[in-house]
Design a protein around this motif. Sequence first.
Motif, PDB file in Angstrom:
ATOM      1  N   PRO A 128      40.514  30.652  35.438  1.00  8.83           N
ATOM      2  CA  PRO A 128      40.250  30.250  36.612  1.00  8.83           C
ATOM      3  C   PRO A 128      40.504  31.040  37.668  1.00  8.83           C
ATOM      4  O   PRO A 128      39.933  31.127  38.787  1.00  8.83           O
ATOM      5  N   LEU A 129      41.571  32.222  37.499  1.00  9.02           N
ATOM      6  CA  LEU A 129      41.775  32.989  38.586  1.00  9.02           C
ATOM      7  C   LEU A 129      40.694  33.839  38.890  1.00  9.02           C
ATOM      8  O   LEU A 129      40.227  34.148  39.832  1.00  9.02           O
ATOM      9  N   SER A 130      40.163  34.656  37.852  1.00  3.88           N
ATOM     10  CA  SER A 130      39.114  35.429  37.782  1.00  3.88           C
ATOM     11  C   SER A 130      37.937  34.795  38.415  1.00  3.88           C
ATOM     12  O   SER A 130      37.098  35.182  39.131  1.00  3.88           O
ATOM     13  N   ALA A 131      37.638  33.476  37.877  1.00  2.00           N
ATOM     14  CA  ALA A 131      36.644  32.766  38.543  1.00  2.00           C
ATOM     15  C   ALA A 131      36.541  32.537  39.849  1.00  2.00           C
ATOM     16  O   ALA A 131      35.687  32.780  40.711  1.00  2.00           O
ATOM     17  N   ALA A 132      37.802  32.333  40.355  1.00  2.00           N
ATOM     18  CA  ALA A 132      38.018  32.267  41.797  1.00  2.00           C
ATOM     19  C   ALA A 132      37.900  33.327  42.556  1.00  2.00           C
ATOM     20  O   ALA A 132      37.179  33.405  43.670  1.00  2.00           O
ATOM     21  N   ARG A 133      38.339  34.533  42.118  1.00  3.11           N
ATOM     22  CA  ARG A 133      38.249  35.964  42.676  1.00  3.11           C
ATOM     23  C   ARG A 133      36.882  36.249  42.920  1.00  3.11           C
ATOM     24  O   ARG A 133      36.542  36.657  43.882  1.00  3.11           O
ATOM     25  N   SER A 134      36.073  35.897  41.873  1.00  2.00           N
ATOM     26  CA  SER A 134      34.407  36.466  42.096  1.00  2.00           C
ATOM     27  C   SER A 134      33.989  35.683  42.940  1.00  2.00           C
ATOM     28  O   SER A 134      32.857  36.187  43.544  1.00  2.00           O
ATOM     29  N   LEU A 135      34.031  34.338  42.629  1.00  2.00           N
ATOM     30  CA  LEU A 135      33.349  33.407  43.689  1.00  2.00           C
ATOM     31  C   LEU A 135      33.533  33.645  44.949  1.00  2.00           C
ATOM     32  O   LEU A 135      32.623  33.625  45.748  1.00  2.00           O
ATOM     33  N   LEU A 136      34.957  34.170  45.485  1.00  2.00           N
ATOM     34  CA  LEU A 136      35.317  34.286  46.840  1.00  2.00           C
ATOM     35  C   LEU A 136      34.577  35.469  47.069  1.00  2.00           C
ATOM     36  O   LEU A 136      34.305  35.566  48.352  1.00  2.00           O
ATOM     37  N   GLU A 137      34.619  36.427  46.457  1.00  2.00           N
ATOM     38  CA  GLU A 137      33.944  38.015  46.678  1.00  2.00           C
ATOM     39  C   GLU A 137      32.472  37.739  46.914  1.00  2.00           C
ATOM     40  O   GLU A 137      32.136  38.139  47.994  1.00  2.00           O
ATOM     41  N   GLU A 138      31.997  36.817  46.272  1.00  2.00           N
ATOM     42  CA  GLU A 138      30.444  36.597  46.735  1.00  2.00           C
ATOM     43  C   GLU A 138      30.197  35.887  47.768  1.00  2.00           C
ATOM     44  O   GLU A 138      29.164  36.053  48.468  1.00  2.00           O
ATOM     45  N   ARG A 139      31.157  34.895  48.232  1.00  2.00           N
ATOM     46  CA  ARG A 139      30.793  34.012  49.224  1.00  2.00           C
ATOM     47  C   ARG A 139      31.247  34.729  50.653  1.00  2.00           C
ATOM     48  O   ARG A 139      31.052  34.156  51.759  1.00  2.00           O
ATOM     49  N   VAL A 140      32.361  35.531  50.685  1.00  2.00           N
ATOM     50  CA  VAL A 140      32.956  35.994  51.800  1.00  2.00           C
ATOM     51  C   VAL A 140      32.298  36.342  52.946  1.00  2.00           C
ATOM     52  O   VAL A 140      32.407  35.948  54.122  1.00  2.00           O
ATOM     53  N   GLU A 141      31.006  36.880  52.675  1.00  2.00           N
ATOM     54  CA  GLU A 141      30.209  37.339  53.859  1.00  2.00           C
ATOM     55  C   GLU A 141      29.653  36.258  54.462  1.00  2.00           C
ATOM     56  O   GLU A 141      29.415  36.596  55.648  1.00  2.00           O
ATOM     57  N   GLN A 142      29.403  35.221  53.747  1.00  2.00           N
ATOM     58  CA  GLN A 142      28.726  34.023  54.609  1.00  2.00           C
ATOM     59  C   GLN A 142      29.978  33.375  55.098  1.00  2.00           C
ATOM     60  O   GLN A 142      29.671  32.824  56.349  1.00  2.00           O
TER      61      GLN A 142
END
Length: 178
Positions: A128-142
């Motif tokens: 879950p930590l990797s999943a959270a990191r990559s999702l957050l990275e994708e979303r930060v710009e929005q």
Amino acid sequence: MTISRMVLVGFMGAGKSTVGRRLARKLGWRFVDMDAAIESKLGASVTDIFERYGEGRFRAMEEKTAEELLGEERIVIASGGGWAARPGRLAGMPDGTASVWLEVHPEEALRRVGHEAGRRPLLDVGDPLSAARSLLEERVEQYEEADLRVDTTGHSVDDVTERILEILEEHELDHDAE
Ligand code: S3P
């Protein structure tokens, strides 16, 4: 412009629902948690909705629910973490809406949501930590498109709520605050 509605955005575990409920109480406004509204419309948990109908159907429900809620005044809306992540979403808010990004680090987010089952299928994975990191990275710009940004890592719900109210004091608010 008078602010008459607030929408809280940010990652899972950012505290959107807890802070939103507190803010609404302070302002004398209605509070709605979008995930809970969708669950009650469909009579199923978020996880069940993902499993039975797929993420696409959930996203469509999210969009429809948000549209309805954004037509109301004197309301605090806690959005689901994926709702604001669609490009252009926060640029299209109706007049009188303040969007607030509650920031959280992925480690802290997981600590906060770890004990809650049924609402977060995207974190119900092997790592879950990797999943959270990559999702957050994708979303930060929005998320960055929000009107206000408040860091929540290491801060209590009270602190975060007060901080938002302080920032909003500079604006005209349609409220019955205590
Ligand atoms: C999601 C966040 C969840 C819920 C669903 C999908 C996401 O809401 O809507 O599991 O894509 O980030 P919270 O942000 O309230 O946990």
